[in-house]
Motif scaffolding. Structure first.
Motif, PDB file in Angstrom:
ATOM      1  N   TYR A  50      26.586 -49.589  59.497  1.00 42.62           N
ATOM      2  CA  TYR A  50      28.666 -49.644  59.079  1.00 42.62           C
ATOM      3  C   TYR A  50      28.629 -51.017  58.835  1.00 42.62           C
ATOM      4  O   TYR A  50      29.831 -50.396  57.446  1.00 42.62           O
ATOM      5  N   GLY A  51      28.182 -51.722  58.264  1.00 44.45           N
ATOM      6  CA  GLY A  51      29.158 -52.869  57.579  1.00 44.45           C
ATOM      7  C   GLY A  51      28.231 -52.642  55.649  1.00 44.45           C
ATOM      8  O   GLY A  51      29.041 -53.187  55.047  1.00 44.45           O
ATOM      9  N   THR A  52      27.845 -51.751  56.068  1.00 48.78           N
ATOM     10  CA  THR A  52      27.561 -51.098  54.034  1.00 48.78           C
ATOM     11  C   THR A  52      28.372 -49.857  53.821  1.00 48.78           C
ATOM     12  O   THR A  52      28.059 -49.502  52.742  1.00 48.78           O
ATOM     13  N   ALA A  53      28.374 -49.497  55.112  1.00 48.11           N
ATOM     14  CA  ALA A  53      29.492 -47.852  54.909  1.00 48.11           C
ATOM     15  C   ALA A  53      31.005 -48.178  53.535  1.00 48.11           C
ATOM     16  O   ALA A  53      31.065 -49.190  54.171  1.00 48.11           O
ATOM     17  N   LYS A  54      30.818 -46.927  52.914  1.00 52.63           N
ATOM     18  CA  LYS A  54      32.111 -47.087  52.274  1.00 52.63           C
ATOM     19  C   LYS A  54      33.260 -46.766  53.051  1.00 52.63           C
ATOM     20  O   LYS A  54      33.176 -45.694  53.010  1.00 52.63           O
ATOM     21  N   VAL A  55      33.855 -47.609  53.850  1.00 53.33           N
ATOM     22  CA  VAL A  55      34.910 -47.511  54.491  1.00 53.33           C
ATOM     23  C   VAL A  55      36.087 -48.228  54.080  1.00 53.33           C
ATOM     24  O   VAL A  55      35.770 -48.998  53.477  1.00 53.33           O
ATOM     25  N   PRO A  56      37.744 -48.029  54.702  1.00 45.12           N
ATOM     26  CA  PRO A  56      38.810 -48.560  54.092  1.00 45.12           C
ATOM     27  C   PRO A  56      37.670 -50.403  55.351  1.00 45.12           C
ATOM     28  O   PRO A  56      37.707 -50.494  56.065  1.00 45.12           O
ATOM     29  N   SER A  57      38.614 -51.577  54.532  1.00 44.44           N
ATOM     30  CA  SER A  57      38.124 -52.490  55.101  1.00 44.44           C
ATOM     31  C   SER A  57      38.746 -52.875  56.555  1.00 44.44           C
ATOM     32  O   SER A  57      38.369 -53.603  57.621  1.00 44.44           O
TER      33      SER A  57
END
Length: 353
Positions: free
Chosen positions: A186-193
């Motif tokens: 999840y830390g590497t997923a492209k999601v808003p901060s």
């Protein structure tokens, strides 16, 4: 470019790496590696990755195990070191080393979306095949040395199936390591901060709950000590390597690479594979870079060669691998990755144009 300018580029690259990848990539990876060393019973590793394990089982598991991890060539090093120290055979461990940064689900999906089904599918097939084949070749080349290592370890009881560690119930191991991997993925997923931090806080809270419920104080201490041991062994060399990448990138800009890999020649694929092996690609970044090089005229064969070599290797990871495996094994692995990437890219380019 002056010497001072090159040093500044190296420091800039190092700063960007630390700022972007330490918290969500390296820190979870080191804690996973420490957990493998501290908690994973040797029998669990030996069952799937051991030198005596059925080859089809060992290499199949190792070749696809990276699909759930979104790690780069540097982040995977602590994990590789952890399973290797627990008794994993050279071949399966190397298959895991290649597959983890090369075939994660996020990278595969992104490749198909941005580069098309032909390049995306070729990358998936090539990466799984590479992991299997390179692992087998490495095991074959260093068979005598690995056999001697296994015999000495078995005689000393280092890799014994009953290693004296506490055998934790399967559901506890599954939940504990599952949460650790989820934190990394999840830390590497492209999601808003804001969603990333919120999700990581929730996962971290769940991890703390599980640890407090199932682990003793001494086990937690052992976990932290093993994690710190991995950090001391790998991180300093890794950071030096990242600094050198910044210097190399300034000396050899991507525009120069694209100029020589516009067609599908053996030389062009060789340049692409070696260049990819030297460059550092953070998780998923190889996809937009290849897309940009394709737009500049790069051939599809060299593009595939770059993607097959690039995510699995980098100058920092090579430096660390030489320390972990020794020069002979590390250089053999590096050469195999580059040769396989070059050959596969060339064959693919013959059909894809």
């Amino acid at each position: 470019m002056t010497f001072g300018g090159l040093m500044m580029e190296g420091l800039k690259t190092l700063y960007e790496y630390v700022a972007q990848h330490t918290l969500f990539c390296l820190v979870p990876a080191f804690f996973i590696a420490g957990a493998i060393a501290a908690f994973l019973n040797t029998a669990a590793v030996m069952k799937y990755f051991g030198p005596r394990t059925n080859k089809i089982l060992a290499y199949s598991v190792a070749s696809v195990s990276g699909a759930i991890l979104a790690v780069c060539s540097c982040t995977v090093l602590p994990l590789f070191t952890g399973i290797r120290e627990k008794g994993a055979g050279l071949g399966p461990a190397v298959a895991f080393l290649y597959s983890s940064p090369a075939i994660n689900i996020l990278a595969m999906t992104y490749s198909i979306h941005l580069l098309g089904y032909d390049l995306g599918a070729a990358r998936i097939i090539g990466a799984v095949g590479f992991a299997f084949a390179i692992g087998l070749i490495m095991a074959g080349i260093f068979h005598k040395e690995e056999e001697r290592r296994a015999q000495e370890a078995e005689a000393a009881g280092v890799f014994a199936y009953d290693d004296g560690s506490r055998v934790r119930p399967g559901h506890q191991n599954l939940a504990f390591f599952g949460v650790l991997i989820a934190i990394l993925v999840y830390g590497t997923a492209k999601v808003p901060s804001i969603y990333k931090y919120a999700g990581e806080v929730l996962l971290l809270a769940l991890l703390i709950y599980l640890v407090r419920r199932w682990f003793t104080r001494e086990e937690i201490r052992t976990w932290f000590l093993e994690t710190w041991r991995m950090v001391k062994m790998i991180l300093p060399i890794l950071l030096i390597g990242v600094f050198l990448v910044g210097v190399v990138k300034e000396l050899i800009p991507p525009e120069v690479i694209s100029r020589y890999v516009g067609g599908n020649t053996v030389g062009g694929n060789a340049i692409a594979s070696v260049s990819g092996a030297l460059m550092y690609f953070a998780t998923l970044t190889e996809v937009p870079i290849v897309r940009g090089l394709l737009d500049l005229g790069m051939g599809k064969g060299p593009a595939l060669a770059l993607m097959l070599a690039g995510p699995a290797l980098s100058l920092p990871s090579m430096i660390v691998l030489i320390r972990i495996l020794g020069p002979k094994k590390a250089l053999a692995y590096i050469a195999l990755v580059c040769l396989f990437a070059m050959g596969t890219g060339y064959v693919f380019g013959m059909f894809a144009g």
